[in-house]
Design a protein around this motif. Structure first.
Motif, mmCIF file in Angstrom:
data_model
loop_
_atom_site.group_PDB
_atom_site.id
_atom_site.type_symbol
_atom_site.label_atom_id
_atom_site.label_comp_id
_atom_site.label_asym_id
_atom_site.label_seq_id
_atom_site.Cartn_x
_atom_site.Cartn_y
_atom_site.Cartn_z
ATOM 1 N N THR A 122 0.843 -1.193 0.000
ATOM 2 C CA THR A 122 0.000 0.000 0.000
ATOM 3 C C THR A 122 0.876 1.240 0.000
ATOM 4 O O THR A 122 1.685 1.440 0.903
ATOM 5 C CB THR A 122 -0.905 0.027 1.255
ATOM 6 O OG1 THR A 122 -1.678 -1.171 1.301
ATOM 7 C CG2 THR A 122 -1.830 1.232 1.241
ATOM 8 N N GLU A 126 -1.846 5.651 -2.995
ATOM 9 C CA GLU A 126 -3.082 4.860 -3.014
ATOM 10 C C GLU A 126 -4.038 5.306 -1.919
ATOM 11 O O GLU A 126 -5.256 5.358 -2.132
ATOM 12 C CB GLU A 126 -2.767 3.377 -2.869
ATOM 13 C CG GLU A 126 -2.108 2.770 -4.083
ATOM 14 C CD GLU A 126 -1.604 1.356 -3.848
ATOM 15 O OE1 GLU A 126 -1.482 0.631 -4.847
ATOM 16 O OE2 GLU A 126 -1.332 0.969 -2.696
ATOM 17 N N ASP A 130 -7.834 6.942 -2.675
ATOM 18 C CA ASP A 130 -8.951 6.063 -2.332
ATOM 19 C C ASP A 130 -10.275 6.793 -2.594
ATOM 20 O O ASP A 130 -10.464 7.917 -2.126
ATOM 21 C CB ASP A 130 -8.848 5.655 -0.862
ATOM 22 C CG ASP A 130 -9.812 4.554 -0.488
ATOM 23 O OD1 ASP A 130 -11.038 4.777 -0.617
ATOM 24 O OD2 ASP A 130 -9.364 3.487 -0.063
ATOM 25 N N PRO A 131 -11.197 6.164 -3.304
ATOM 26 C CA PRO A 131 -12.453 6.831 -3.649
ATOM 27 C C PRO A 131 -13.490 6.871 -2.525
ATOM 28 O O PRO A 131 -14.620 7.274 -2.746
ATOM 29 C CB PRO A 131 -12.961 5.996 -4.834
ATOM 30 C CG PRO A 131 -12.434 4.631 -4.562
ATOM 31 C CD PRO A 131 -11.077 4.847 -3.920
ATOM 32 N N SER A 132 -13.124 6.513 -1.338
ATOM 33 C CA SER A 132 -14.052 6.506 -0.212
ATOM 34 C C SER A 132 -14.692 7.874 -0.025
ATOM 35 O O SER A 132 -14.034 8.906 -0.186
ATOM 36 C CB SER A 132 -13.302 6.117 1.068
ATOM 37 O OG SER A 132 -14.132 6.305 2.206
ATOM 38 N N PRO A 133 -15.979 7.897 0.355
ATOM 39 C CA PRO A 133 -16.612 9.189 0.632
ATOM 40 C C PRO A 133 -16.109 9.827 1.933
ATOM 41 O O PRO A 133 -16.319 11.004 2.183
ATOM 42 C CB PRO A 133 -18.106 8.848 0.734
ATOM 43 C CG PRO A 133 -18.126 7.411 1.089
ATOM 44 C CD PRO A 133 -16.900 6.788 0.478
ATOM 45 N N VAL A 134 -15.415 9.039 2.739
ATOM 46 C CA VAL A 134 -14.833 9.546 3.987
ATOM 47 C C VAL A 134 -13.472 10.134 3.660
ATOM 48 O O VAL A 134 -12.624 9.457 3.068
ATOM 49 C CB VAL A 134 -14.680 8.418 5.033
ATOM 50 C CG1 VAL A 134 -14.039 8.928 6.294
ATOM 51 C CG2 VAL A 134 -16.020 7.759 5.311
ATOM 52 N N VAL A 136 -9.589 11.413 3.847
ATOM 53 C CA VAL A 136 -8.399 10.842 4.473
ATOM 54 C C VAL A 136 -8.222 11.461 5.863
ATOM 55 O O VAL A 136 -8.742 12.543 6.148
ATOM 56 C CB VAL A 136 -7.165 11.033 3.561
ATOM 57 C CG1 VAL A 136 -6.689 12.456 3.573
ATOM 58 C CG2 VAL A 136 -6.063 10.078 3.919
#
Length: 141
Positions: A122, A126, A130-134, A136
């Motif tokens: 990782t 990356e 990250d496409p997370s809605p949360v 970083v």
């Protein structure tokens, strides 16, 4: 799984990666990452020793990543501060375990090896991508 110091280092590196080459002062970095400002210099010093960050002193000084976030792994950061603990010999120092680990300690070491592989696989880039809605873990620059 990792020490608080390693967590602080990851926060700092991710925040510096967010800054995209801009120098960030220790005070601003501490504010962004919620790392105690009195402790952050120790973490940054260890990251600099591992050639992960560079610093410039003076009025316009600060810290920045030493290389592209795509070339820095989570394991690089963790290893710079407090490497994952592996079990290489019997912690009980038993003669019967001298040449190989018992089933318990072998499985614990296998888990530590899996963590190392995950961290090595990782990159900081990356994490940022990250496409997370949360968002970083750090405040943006």
């Amino acid at each position: 799984m990792i020490s608080q110091s390693a967590e602080y280092a990851l926060r700092a590196v991710v925040s510096l990666a967010h800054a995209k080459g801009e120098r960030v002062s220790t005070a601003r970095l501490a504010e962004r990452t919620k790392v105690p400002p009195g402790y952050l210099p120790k973490v940054l010093q260890a990251l600099a020793k591992a050639d992960l960050v560079t610093s410039v002193t003076g009025r316009i000084g600060g810290f920045q990543l030493a290389r592209d976030p795509a070339r820095i792994t989570v394991l690089d950061v963790v290893d710079a501060i407090d490497p994952v603990k592996r079990i290489e010999s019997c912690p009980l120092e038993l003669d019967s375990h001298r040449h190989e680990l018992c089933p318990l300690h072998r499985r614990l070491d296998e888990a530590a090896a899996a963590v190392e592989r995950a961290f090595a696989g990782t990159t900081i880039a990356e994490i940022l991508g990250d496409p997370s809605p949360v968002p970083v873990l750090c405040a943006p620059p």
